[in-house]
Design a protein around this motif. Structure first.
Motif, short mmCIF file in Angstrom:
data_model
loop_
_atom_site.label_atom_id
_atom_site.label_comp_id
_atom_site.label_asym_id
_atom_site.label_seq_id
_atom_site.Cartn_x
_atom_site.Cartn_y
_atom_site.Cartn_z
N CYS A 1 9.93 28.46 24.82
CA CYS A 1 10.19 29.36 23.68
C CYS A 1 9.04 30.36 23.49
O CYS A 1 9.26 31.54 23.21
N LYS A 2 7.80 29.85 23.68
CA LYS A 2 6.66 30.76 23.55
C LYS A 2 6.69 31.83 24.63
O LYS A 2 6.40 33.00 24.37
N ARG A 3 7.04 31.40 25.88
CA ARG A 3 7.11 32.39 26.96
C ARG A 3 8.21 33.41 26.68
O ARG A 3 8.06 34.60 26.96
N ILE A 4 9.34 32.89 26.14
CA ILE A 4 10.43 33.82 25.80
C ILE A 4 9.97 34.81 24.73
O ILE A 4 10.22 36.02 24.81
N ALA A 5 9.25 34.25 23.70
CA ALA A 5 8.75 35.14 22.64
C ALA A 5 7.74 36.14 23.21
O ALA A 5 7.75 37.33 22.84
N GLU A 6 6.88 35.66 24.14
CA GLU A 6 5.91 36.56 24.76
C GLU A 6 6.62 37.64 25.57
O GLU A 6 6.24 38.82 25.55
N THR A 7 7.70 37.20 26.30
CA THR A 7 8.46 38.18 27.08
C THR A 7 9.12 39.20 26.18
O THR A 7 9.14 40.41 26.47
N ARG A 8 9.68 38.71 25.06
CA ARG A 8 10.29 39.65 24.11
C ARG A 8 9.25 40.60 23.52
O ARG A 8 9.51 41.79 23.34
N ARG A 9 8.07 40.00 23.22
CA ARG A 9 7.01 40.86 22.67
C ARG A 9 6.60 41.94 23.67
O ARG A 9 6.42 43.11 23.32
N ARG A 10 6.47 41.52 24.94
CA ARG A 10 6.12 42.50 25.97
C ARG A 10 7.22 43.54 26.13
O ARG A 10 6.95 44.73 26.34
N ALA A 11 8.50 43.06 26.03
CA ALA A 11 9.61 44.02 26.12
C ALA A 11 9.54 45.01 24.95
O ALA A 11 9.76 46.22 25.13
N ASP A 12 9.22 44.48 23.74
CA ASP A 12 9.08 45.38 22.59
C ASP A 12 7.94 46.37 22.80
O ASP A 12 8.05 47.56 22.47
#
Length: 314
Positions: free
Chosen positions: A117-128
């Protein structure tokens, strides 16, 4: 920047965004598969353990409740029952250990799920962040285009202003040249007039200077004549004074000579007197010396006579 002032499309940002989305999808799918597979394994293991645990008591009860069983068989059954109880205890302990292992595995799976979940959130943050960077790049591109257009308009305005200033300077230079030419012509006329007036003034001044020079020349001649007369008078006065000084010096020299002659006569008289005194003193000294010698001779003779008398008496 291209020739038209537009920057090239930002393909790396879009590729990075697509890559981030693919990574997020793959991570979600892998985490879902990972969480689903261990969960199924855990449920199957729990069902298997529960079936084994529940099956053993049911078999023992059926064995103990069978009617018409001999006593020896019952004793054997009790021994088997003890063994089965021991095995059941061992199986229960093993089931407890398996449950603990499964709990630990579930905890690890939960931790992995949290990490996913953290990696997904990090990926989303990077995408943002990539989307925000893309928006900033678009805004920067638009700002650069606006700045380029503004610079072009400013340069055009500056060219127009420079052209207008150049024309104004050209007109001002032509006007200044005409004014300078007019001023030079007027200055030449004024200089000619001033030169003429100066020449007239110089002629008048020269006439005045010649008159003054003539007067000064006469004054100088008169002054020279007066100076010559004054010089002659001074020379005559000096000659008269020299004569008087010479006479006074001659009189003084005569007086000094008479005084010196008198002093010389006095000195000569003093010398003669001193010589006479010296001769008299020398004569007295010689007489005293002669008398002294006579007395010495007499004293010697008298001493010899006394010595002879003494010898005769002896």
């Amino acid at each position: 920047m291209s020739a038209e002032g537009e920057p090239p499309p930002e393909e790396p940002a879009e590729e990075e965004e697509n890559t981030a989305e693919e990574i997020a999808g793959e991570s979600q799918a892998s985490e879902t598969s990972r969480s689903a597979a261990p969960a199924a394994e855990v449920v199957g293991a729990i069902e298997l353990r529960e079936g084994t645990t529940l099956e053993t008591p049911r078999t023992l009860a059926e064995t103990r409740l069978v009617p018409g069983t001999p006593r020896s068989e019952l004793q054997v059954s009790e021994a088997e029952l003890g063994n089965m109880a021991l095995r059941a205890k061992q199986q229960r302990l093993k089931a407890e250990q398996d449950r603990q292992l499964l709990q630990n595995r579930i905890n690890r799976l939960l931790i992995e799920q949290e990490r996913a979940c953290k990696r997904i959130a990090e990926t989303r943050r990077r995408a943002d962040e990539i989307n925000a960077l893309k928006k900033r790049n678009v805004a920067s591109h638009n700002a650069k285009q606006d700045a380029s257009q503004w610079m072009d308009s400013e340069q055009e305005l500056q060219r127009q202003l420079l052209q207008a200033n150049k024309q104004q300077r050209k007109k001002a230079i032509e006007t200044s040249r005409a004014a300078i030419h007019q001023l030079r012509c007027e200055e030449v006329q004024v200089l000619k007039q001033m030169r003429k007036e100066n020449e007239e003034t110089v002629h008048v001044q020269r006439s005045i200077e010649r008159g003054r020079a003539q007067v000064r020349k006469e004054q100088v001649r008169e002054a020279q004549r007066q100076a010559l007369e004054r010089k002659q008078q001074e020379q005559q006065a000096a000659l008269a004074k020299l004569r008087m000084d010479r006479e006074s010096k001659r009189q003084q020299i005569g007086d000094d000579a008479e005084t010196q002659r008198r002093q010389f006569a006095a000195l000569a008289e003093e010398e003669r007197r001193l010589r006479q005194s010296l001769q008299a003193w020398s004569k007295e000294q010689a007489e005293a010396y002669t008398n002294l010698e006579k007395e010495r001779v007499a004293s010697r003779q008298s001493s010899r006579g006394r010595d002879g008398t003494n010898v005769d008496e002896a």
